[in-house]
Scaffold this motif. Structure first.
Motif, mmCIF file in Angstrom:
data_model
loop_
_atom_site.group_PDB
_atom_site.id
_atom_site.type_symbol
_atom_site.label_atom_id
_atom_site.label_comp_id
_atom_site.label_asym_id
_atom_site.label_seq_id
_atom_site.Cartn_x
_atom_site.Cartn_y
_atom_site.Cartn_z
ATOM 1 N N SER A 150 11.553 -4.838 -1.991
ATOM 2 C CA SER A 150 12.401 -4.231 -3.024
ATOM 3 C C SER A 150 11.637 -3.224 -3.880
ATOM 4 O O SER A 150 12.230 -2.282 -4.397
ATOM 5 N N ARG A 151 10.343 -3.378 -3.990
ATOM 6 C CA ARG A 151 9.520 -2.473 -4.822
ATOM 7 C C ARG A 151 9.410 -1.071 -4.247
ATOM 8 O O ARG A 151 9.042 -0.150 -4.970
ATOM 9 N N VAL A 152 9.698 -0.898 -2.952
ATOM 10 C CA VAL A 152 9.552 0.424 -2.334
ATOM 11 C C VAL A 152 10.907 1.045 -1.972
ATOM 12 O O VAL A 152 10.964 2.006 -1.224
ATOM 13 N N LEU A 153 11.989 0.510 -2.539
ATOM 14 C CA LEU A 153 13.322 1.024 -2.251
ATOM 15 C C LEU A 153 13.849 1.875 -3.392
ATOM 16 O O LEU A 153 13.727 1.509 -4.561
ATOM 17 N N GLU A 184 0.810 -1.226 0.000
ATOM 18 C CA GLU A 184 0.000 0.000 0.000
ATOM 19 C C GLU A 184 0.838 1.269 0.000
ATOM 20 O O GLU A 184 0.303 2.364 -0.213
ATOM 21 N N LEU A 185 2.136 1.151 0.258
ATOM 22 C CA LEU A 185 2.984 2.338 0.323
ATOM 23 C C LEU A 185 3.065 3.012 -1.036
ATOM 24 O O LEU A 185 3.246 2.357 -2.057
ATOM 25 N N GLY A 186 2.963 4.325 -1.034
ATOM 26 C CA GLY A 186 3.031 5.074 -2.280
ATOM 27 C C GLY A 186 4.394 5.670 -2.555
ATOM 28 O O GLY A 186 4.640 6.173 -3.643
ATOM 29 N N ASN A 187 5.280 5.640 -1.592
ATOM 30 C CA ASN A 187 6.595 6.260 -1.731
ATOM 31 C C ASN A 187 7.686 5.214 -1.918
ATOM 32 O O ASN A 187 7.502 4.043 -1.654
ATOM 33 N N LYS A 188 8.844 5.708 -2.336
ATOM 34 C CA LYS A 188 10.068 4.908 -2.362
ATOM 35 C C LYS A 188 10.926 5.399 -1.198
ATOM 36 O O LYS A 188 10.922 6.584 -0.858
ATOM 37 N N TYR A 189 11.677 4.493 -0.602
ATOM 38 C CA TYR A 189 12.431 4.814 0.605
ATOM 39 C C TYR A 189 13.924 4.650 0.405
ATOM 40 O O TYR A 189 14.368 3.751 -0.288
ATOM 41 N N GLU A 190 14.668 5.544 1.053
ATOM 42 C CA GLU A 190 16.126 5.502 1.026
ATOM 43 C C GLU A 190 16.680 4.671 2.176
ATOM 44 O O GLU A 190 17.801 4.193 2.109
ATOM 45 N N GLU A 191 15.886 4.542 3.228
ATOM 46 C CA GLU A 191 16.303 3.752 4.385
ATOM 47 C C GLU A 191 15.093 3.011 4.926
ATOM 48 O O GLU A 191 14.016 3.581 5.076
ATOM 49 N N VAL A 192 15.293 1.726 5.199
ATOM 50 C CA VAL A 192 14.264 0.911 5.834
ATOM 51 C C VAL A 192 14.912 0.201 7.010
ATOM 52 O O VAL A 192 16.009 -0.354 6.870
ATOM 53 N N GLN A 193 14.253 0.235 8.151
ATOM 54 C CA GLN A 193 14.708 -0.528 9.304
ATOM 55 C C GLN A 193 13.622 -1.517 9.680
ATOM 56 O O GLN A 193 12.434 -1.194 9.635
ATOM 57 N N PHE A 194 14.051 -2.731 10.037
ATOM 58 C CA PHE A 194 13.132 -3.741 10.556
ATOM 59 C C PHE A 194 13.579 -4.086 11.960
ATOM 60 O O PHE A 194 14.732 -4.455 12.181
ATOM 61 N N TRP A 195 12.648 -3.974 12.929
ATOM 62 C CA TRP A 195 12.925 -4.327 14.319
ATOM 63 C C TRP A 195 12.146 -5.593 14.633
ATOM 64 O O TRP A 195 10.929 -5.641 14.469
ATOM 65 N N GLY A 196 12.845 -6.611 15.088
ATOM 66 C CA GLY A 196 12.179 -7.855 15.438
ATOM 67 C C GLY A 196 13.188 -8.892 15.896
ATOM 68 O O GLY A 196 14.315 -8.567 16.263
#
Length: 143
Positions: free
Chosen positions: A84-87, A49-61
């Motif tokens: 990968s589609r939102v990077l 659902e994200l409409g933007n592309k991101y320069e940084e993604v963090q996953f906490w878990g």
């Protein structure tokens, strides 16, 4: 302005899960979007659902060599393809989980996931709190 995305395992019921939730709430000024996810289907739905592309993604878990977990279930390879589609090109993905880059399985996963994402991947080689990190970019391991 850089676009930053935080994804965290919202299914975690322990004190650590509470810390992730509080940390996410306190980090609103750093991240442009924060996605609490309860399972892999929720992850997929929210990321798609994200409409933007991101320069940084963090996953906490939670993690183990070569795997990250949501609600105690390990990731499927499709999760990396969806992410990968939102990077943006040259993005950084931080897997803030224990031991993902540990052992041979973790090293192989670093190469495979970095290639699938087309991003620099940063992950821990040990349990968080006693950790060093490994960085992989464009299929070449860096120390």
């Amino acid at each position: 302005m850089s676009n930053r995305l935080l994804i965290y395992d919202a299914s975690e019921k322990s004190f650590l899960g509470l810390l992730w939730k509080i940390g996410a709430a306190l980090a609103w000024f750093y991240f442009d979007k924060i996605l609490p996810v309860k399972n892999w289907q929720d992850f997929q739905n929210k990321v798609e659902e994200l409409g933007n592309k991101y320069e940084e993604v963090q996953f906490w878990g939670h993690g183990s060599p070569g795997y990250i977990y949501i609600n105690n279930y390990s990731n499927k390879n499709t999760a990396w393809e969806i992410l990968s589609r939102v990077l943006n090109k040259g993005a950084i993905v931080w897997l803030r989980v224990c031991s993902f880059a540990s052992q041979e399985m973790g090293k192989a996963a670093m190469e495979r996931v970095s290639s699938t994402l087309g991003a620099r991947l940063i992950a821990n080689t040990h349990s968080i709190g006693q950790s060093t990190t490994s960085v992989l970019q464009d299929g070449a391991c860096k120390s």
